[in-house]
Design a protein around this motif. Sequence first.
Motif, PDB file in Angstrom:
ATOM      1  N   TYR A 180       9.906  -6.578   2.455  1.00  0.00           N
ATOM      2  CA  TYR A 180       8.571  -6.819   2.989  1.00  0.00           C
ATOM      3  C   TYR A 180       7.762  -7.823   2.187  1.00  0.00           C
ATOM      4  O   TYR A 180       7.030  -8.614   2.764  1.00  0.00           O
ATOM      5  CB  TYR A 180       7.807  -5.497   3.048  1.00  0.00           C
ATOM      6  CG  TYR A 180       6.380  -5.623   3.544  1.00  0.00           C
ATOM      7  CD1 TYR A 180       6.106  -5.569   4.908  1.00  0.00           C
ATOM      8  CD2 TYR A 180       5.310  -5.803   2.668  1.00  0.00           C
ATOM      9  CE1 TYR A 180       4.793  -5.691   5.380  1.00  0.00           C
ATOM     10  CE2 TYR A 180       4.004  -5.921   3.124  1.00  0.00           C
ATOM     11  CZ  TYR A 180       3.756  -5.869   4.486  1.00  0.00           C
ATOM     12  OH  TYR A 180       2.469  -5.984   4.938  1.00  0.00           O
ATOM     13  N   PHE A 221       7.807   3.610  14.283  1.00  0.00           N
ATOM     14  CA  PHE A 221       8.506   2.492  14.901  1.00  0.00           C
ATOM     15  C   PHE A 221       9.773   2.968  15.595  1.00  0.00           C
ATOM     16  O   PHE A 221      10.026   2.628  16.766  1.00  0.00           O
ATOM     17  CB  PHE A 221       8.847   1.436  13.843  1.00  0.00           C
ATOM     18  CG  PHE A 221       9.816   0.396  14.321  1.00  0.00           C
ATOM     19  CD1 PHE A 221       9.364  -0.709  15.023  1.00  0.00           C
ATOM     20  CD2 PHE A 221      11.180   0.534  14.100  1.00  0.00           C
ATOM     21  CE1 PHE A 221      10.253  -1.665  15.495  1.00  0.00           C
ATOM     22  CE2 PHE A 221      12.074  -0.416  14.565  1.00  0.00           C
ATOM     23  CZ  PHE A 221      11.610  -1.511  15.264  1.00  0.00           C
ATOM     24  N   TYR A 222      10.595   3.736  14.891  1.00  0.00           N
ATOM     25  CA  TYR A 222      11.863   4.174  15.478  1.00  0.00           C
ATOM     26  C   TYR A 222      11.632   5.136  16.644  1.00  0.00           C
ATOM     27  O   TYR A 222      12.374   5.104  17.630  1.00  0.00           O
ATOM     28  CB  TYR A 222      12.749   4.804  14.404  1.00  0.00           C
ATOM     29  CG  TYR A 222      13.518   3.761  13.627  1.00  0.00           C
ATOM     30  CD1 TYR A 222      14.703   3.243  14.115  1.00  0.00           C
ATOM     31  CD2 TYR A 222      13.035   3.260  12.426  1.00  0.00           C
ATOM     32  CE1 TYR A 222      15.407   2.267  13.437  1.00  0.00           C
ATOM     33  CE2 TYR A 222      13.730   2.286  11.728  1.00  0.00           C
ATOM     34  CZ  TYR A 222      14.913   1.786  12.236  1.00  0.00           C
ATOM     35  OH  TYR A 222      15.602   0.819  11.568  1.00  0.00           O
ATOM     36  N   LEU A 250       7.551   3.382   9.650  1.00  0.00           N
ATOM     37  CA  LEU A 250       8.921   3.238  10.134  1.00  0.00           C
ATOM     38  C   LEU A 250       9.321   4.388  11.044  1.00  0.00           C
ATOM     39  O   LEU A 250      10.035   4.183  12.042  1.00  0.00           O
ATOM     40  CB  LEU A 250       9.879   3.127   8.952  1.00  0.00           C
ATOM     41  CG  LEU A 250       9.818   1.795   8.193  1.00  0.00           C
ATOM     42  CD1 LEU A 250      10.620   1.866   6.904  1.00  0.00           C
ATOM     43  CD2 LEU A 250      10.345   0.656   9.079  1.00  0.00           C
ATOM     44  N   ARG A 296      16.472 -11.082  11.094  1.00  0.00           N
ATOM     45  CA  ARG A 296      15.505 -10.314  11.883  1.00  0.00           C
ATOM     46  C   ARG A 296      15.196 -11.001  13.208  1.00  0.00           C
ATOM     47  O   ARG A 296      15.376 -10.421  14.280  1.00  0.00           O
ATOM     48  CB  ARG A 296      14.218 -10.118  11.067  1.00  0.00           C
ATOM     49  CG  ARG A 296      14.503  -9.428   9.754  1.00  0.00           C
ATOM     50  CD  ARG A 296      13.340  -9.527   8.775  1.00  0.00           C
ATOM     51  NE  ARG A 296      13.831  -9.245   7.423  1.00  0.00           N
ATOM     52  CZ  ARG A 296      13.259  -8.451   6.551  1.00  0.00           C
ATOM     53  NH1 ARG A 296      12.126  -7.857   6.851  1.00  0.00           N
ATOM     54  NH2 ARG A 296      13.793  -8.244   5.368  1.00  0.00           N
ATOM     55  N   PHE A 354       7.446  -8.125  10.036  1.00  0.00           N
ATOM     56  CA  PHE A 354       7.415  -6.661  10.064  1.00  0.00           C
ATOM     57  C   PHE A 354       6.361  -6.170  11.045  1.00  0.00           C
ATOM     58  O   PHE A 354       6.626  -5.317  11.912  1.00  0.00           O
ATOM     59  CB  PHE A 354       7.140  -6.129   8.662  1.00  0.00           C
ATOM     60  CG  PHE A 354       6.929  -4.639   8.593  1.00  0.00           C
ATOM     61  CD1 PHE A 354       8.011  -3.781   8.490  1.00  0.00           C
ATOM     62  CD2 PHE A 354       5.651  -4.086   8.617  1.00  0.00           C
ATOM     63  CE1 PHE A 354       7.832  -2.404   8.426  1.00  0.00           C
ATOM     64  CE2 PHE A 354       5.453  -2.719   8.551  1.00  0.00           C
ATOM     65  CZ  PHE A 354       6.549  -1.876   8.453  1.00  0.00           C
ATOM     66  N   PHE A 414       4.739   3.217   4.322  1.00  0.00           N
ATOM     67  CA  PHE A 414       5.860   2.533   4.963  1.00  0.00           C
ATOM     68  C   PHE A 414       6.759   3.527   5.689  1.00  0.00           C
ATOM     69  O   PHE A 414       7.242   3.250   6.800  1.00  0.00           O
ATOM     70  CB  PHE A 414       6.668   1.744   3.929  1.00  0.00           C
ATOM     71  CG  PHE A 414       6.145   0.356   3.684  1.00  0.00           C
ATOM     72  CD1 PHE A 414       6.006  -0.545   4.717  1.00  0.00           C
ATOM     73  CD2 PHE A 414       5.795  -0.054   2.414  1.00  0.00           C
ATOM     74  CE1 PHE A 414       5.516  -1.825   4.497  1.00  0.00           C
ATOM     75  CE2 PHE A 414       5.302  -1.324   2.175  1.00  0.00           C
ATOM     76  CZ  PHE A 414       5.169  -2.215   3.212  1.00  0.00           C
ATOM     77  N   GLY A 415       7.027   4.668   5.061  1.00  0.00           N
ATOM     78  CA  GLY A 415       7.847   5.671   5.722  1.00  0.00           C
ATOM     79  C   GLY A 415       7.222   6.151   7.020  1.00  0.00           C
ATOM     80  O   GLY A 415       7.910   6.317   8.043  1.00  0.00           O
ATOM     81  N   LEU A 452      16.289  -3.238   7.015  1.00  0.00           N
ATOM     82  CA  LEU A 452      16.420  -2.093   6.110  1.00  0.00           C
ATOM     83  C   LEU A 452      17.747  -2.139   5.366  1.00  0.00           C
ATOM     84  O   LEU A 452      17.802  -1.859   4.156  1.00  0.00           O
ATOM     85  CB  LEU A 452      16.295  -0.794   6.898  1.00  0.00           C
ATOM     86  CG  LEU A 452      14.895  -0.442   7.397  1.00  0.00           C
ATOM     87  CD1 LEU A 452      14.943   0.732   8.371  1.00  0.00           C
ATOM     88  CD2 LEU A 452      13.975  -0.109   6.225  1.00  0.00           C
ATOM     89  N   ILE A 470       6.586  -4.127  14.641  1.00  0.00           N
ATOM     90  CA  ILE A 470       5.843  -2.900  14.910  1.00  0.00           C
ATOM     91  C   ILE A 470       5.109  -3.015  16.243  1.00  0.00           C
ATOM     92  O   ILE A 470       5.116  -2.093  17.067  1.00  0.00           O
ATOM     93  CB  ILE A 470       4.843  -2.624  13.773  1.00  0.00           C
ATOM     94  CG1 ILE A 470       5.573  -2.301  12.446  1.00  0.00           C
ATOM     95  CG2 ILE A 470       3.896  -1.493  14.154  1.00  0.00           C
ATOM     96  CD1 ILE A 470       6.242  -0.962  12.409  1.00  0.00           C
ATOM     97  N   MET A 512      14.847  -4.453  12.862  1.00  0.00           N
ATOM     98  CA  MET A 512      14.310  -3.624  11.789  1.00  0.00           C
ATOM     99  C   MET A 512      15.434  -2.942  11.003  1.00  0.00           C
ATOM    100  O   MET A 512      15.357  -2.825   9.769  1.00  0.00           O
ATOM    101  CB  MET A 512      13.354  -2.583  12.352  1.00  0.00           C
ATOM    102  CG  MET A 512      12.579  -1.811  11.290  1.00  0.00           C
ATOM    103  SD  MET A 512      11.384  -2.839  10.372  1.00  0.00           S
ATOM    104  CE  MET A 512      10.020  -2.869  11.555  1.00  0.00           C
ATOM    105  N   THR A 513      16.479  -2.515  11.698  1.00  0.00           N
ATOM    106  CA  THR A 513      17.596  -1.877  11.005  1.00  0.00           C
ATOM    107  C   THR A 513      18.325  -2.880  10.117  1.00  0.00           C
ATOM    108  O   THR A 513      18.720  -2.552   8.999  1.00  0.00           O
ATOM    109  CB  THR A 513      18.557  -1.253  12.022  1.00  0.00           C
ATOM    110  OG1 THR A 513      17.838  -0.361  12.877  1.00  0.00           O
ATOM    111  CG2 THR A 513      19.654  -0.468  11.320  1.00  0.00           C
TER     112      THR A 513
END
Length: 497
Positions: free
Chosen positions: A477, A441-442, A438, A244, A486, A434-435, A468, A490, A464-465
């Motif tokens: 996490y 974030f994206y 994320l 990361r 994390f 979390f979803g 994942l 963000i 981040m990718t």
Amino acid sequence: MLASSLSQRLMRPALLPTAAVTALCLVCFSAGVLPVPLRLAALALFALLTLAQPVGGLVSVILTAPLYLMPASLEGAGRTWLFPLHEIALLITTAMVAGRWTIRWLQRGNLSAQQAWGRRARATGTAYAPHALLALAGIIGVTLAVPEGRGAALREFRWLIVEPLLFYALVRAVGVSRMLLVGALALSGAWVATIGVLQFVGLDLTPLIGEKRAFSENIIAVDGVRRVTSVYGHPNNLGLFLERVGSLAAALALGVWSGQRFSTTSGVQSAEHPSRRSAAAPLFFVICASLSLAGVIVSFSRGAWLGSAVAATIIGMGWFLFRSRDRQAWRWSALALIGVVIAAVIGLALTLRGGPGGGSVDARLLLWRESLAYLQRHPLGLGLDQFYYYHNPAFGRSLIDPSLLGTSEEYAAHPHNLLLDAWINIGPLGVLAFGWLLLRFYRNALSALLDRCDLAALGALAAMTAALVHGLVDRFYFVPDLAIAFWALIAVAEREH
């Protein structure tokens, strides 16, 4: 310009020396060889410096988060008190920031301050909805804990829910610049990787840092290779962190190679004359990225290799996006790069650590099947850090596959999959939180990347990718350093300067 922008943010005359001295005070507090009065004096100086410059305290949190298995210790009242350094830094910083706010509140007048606070709270209520949902999921995770695991659940709630959210809130409130966040993350990866690389060549410095609260050796021989752990309990944890922070540093390191300079805020800039370039900050990221890559390699974590390959692919695609005016040529170049990098990493992984069925693949599959069986019985999850109290047959709740008995996987504390891990720890509400985070974030990172050719956003996107991808077969996490990283990512994606 990128170089001058980085230098302005990372080389401020007052900020960096204060942050460095602040972190050094924390190191002195952790040094068990020093007399206790001197260690406490160092901690008091840390508090004073943080009161003057809270950014230094937050930088110290990032730099010491990897040391969660090597807490500082003090003897007193007939027992040994353990203090994780990142937790001490965060709590002191919180207290100092609260003190500064209280002084300002008293100076400005109670009524006006309350009204201003109320307006800000209403304006940001929706923005922090997923954060509140995560906190609620964590509370539910504590209530679901079995009696013998209640202490572990409370500890994890503090370490992985409350404190990371507090860290994020302070980053936002204090106004830490993105470049300082990125620089602190890159530096944390560099020093952790250096310890690992030195272990690999036969020099182990971890005893000088502190006592590691883990049962594994610092060098593990497996599948015919020597894997190092650095300050962690397992080589995979080393790879998880470095993939990361190393990816983030690598994206910023692009500034040293480009004939053009890419801004962190305003898109592609024109080329500078070489004599006017300030390369100190980009070179810092080159060094940090190189060290982190070396650490990933000597961890021999196949998941980290794959995650790093994916991150490199994203960085390469971003590079072509920045450089190429021919979008068709960019697409074909990006596809070729993806194929070459992934094929190379898979080939290296199979060569060094056996075939697809080697390593811990079979054990992972059995842990996933077992986790799904637990979730069928407990759809709200098991609770924070409760997998061990179900999986271990000693507690009488286990659905473990008999083939795992007598192996190290008998004592596994997590299911090695990000979705299963989140659902087991904090239930469906936590997965939703979390979803939500994320997706935001994206959206933020891609917007910054496409609109401004933002290298920091590119690095955050790659990091981040990678997390994942690796999280599909390992942690994502639920350990302190990954949680802090994390929320730092963000924040990097959200901030524009």
